[in-house]
Design an enzyme around this catalytic site. Sequence first.
Site, PDB file in Angstrom:
ATOM      1  CE1 TYR A   1      -3.824   2.433  -3.616  1.00 36.58           C
ATOM      2  CE2 TYR A   1      -5.570   0.898  -3.025  1.00 36.58           C
ATOM      3  CZ  TYR A   1      -4.497   1.685  -2.665  1.00 36.58           C
ATOM      4  OH  TYR A   1      -4.091   1.729  -1.358  1.00 36.58           O
TER       5      TYR A   1
ATOM      6  CB  VAL B   1       0.394   1.560  -4.618  1.00 34.53           C
ATOM      7  CG1 VAL B   1      -0.668   2.204  -5.499  1.00 34.53           C
ATOM      8  CG2 VAL B   1       0.849   0.237  -5.219  1.00 34.53           C
ATOM      9  CD  GLU B   2      -2.712   5.157  -1.181  1.00 33.84           C
ATOM     10  OE1 GLU B   2      -2.639   6.335  -1.564  1.00 33.84           O
ATOM     11  OE2 GLU B   2      -3.774   4.527  -1.170  1.00 33.84           O
ATOM     12  CB  SER B   3       3.604   7.813  -0.246  1.00 29.38           C
ATOM     13  OG  SER B   3       4.208   6.759   0.506  1.00 29.38           O
TER      14      SER B   3
ATOM     15  CB  VAL C   1      -0.973   0.002   1.210  1.00 32.06           C
ATOM     16  CG1 VAL C   1      -1.626   1.367   1.385  1.00 32.06           C
ATOM     17  CG2 VAL C   1      -2.029  -1.085   1.046  1.00 32.06           C
TER      18      VAL C   1
END
Length: 194
Positions: free
Chosen positions: A178, A92-94, A89
């Site tokens: 996502y 992918v997020e940051s 996560v």
Amino acid sequence: MRRPLAIATAGVMLAASLAMSATDARAGKLYYYVDEEGGFHFTNRPSSTAYSVFAVFRNFPDKSRDEIMRVVKRMSRRHGVDSNLVAAVIEVESNFEPDAVSHKGAQGLMQIMPATGKDLGLKKPFDMEDNIEAGVKYLKEQLSRFGDNALALAAYNAGPKQVERYDGVPPFPETRQYVQKVLSIYKRLKGGKP
């Protein structure tokens, strides 16, 4: 020379001096915003979505991936979530940038929206430990609610009401991509195991 131009010039000089004085081997960003009076404000840790990226530097102090992963493992154990899923996560997020801010206003490593952060008791969204713990708690809530990694990730991205509304992963291209991307990274981190 007009005041805003003088301030902008000073900002460029500040940015250059920061770049030259940094000694760490990682990259980092300098952010800025312009206030109502035309004044420039610079930081490497933005406190709101009013800041925009001013410059990206090599050799700028930042948290290492190993340090972040130590916190991920500790918080994952604390809340009973697979640390590989949490790491996927974050990637992918940051992309492991503690000071990341999305165009929608999501903040920190786990890209937590301010309203969600408030519900989770997150007071310092750019604090690595606080952000990861809040994100792990929120992911755990979605895993408990939906009982499935794909649905929990869809809820993390689009919100749990959307998952309930569509009785599954919502048909939004961004959410579908996502979920697929996080699950692919999760599989790789687990050594290819399903």
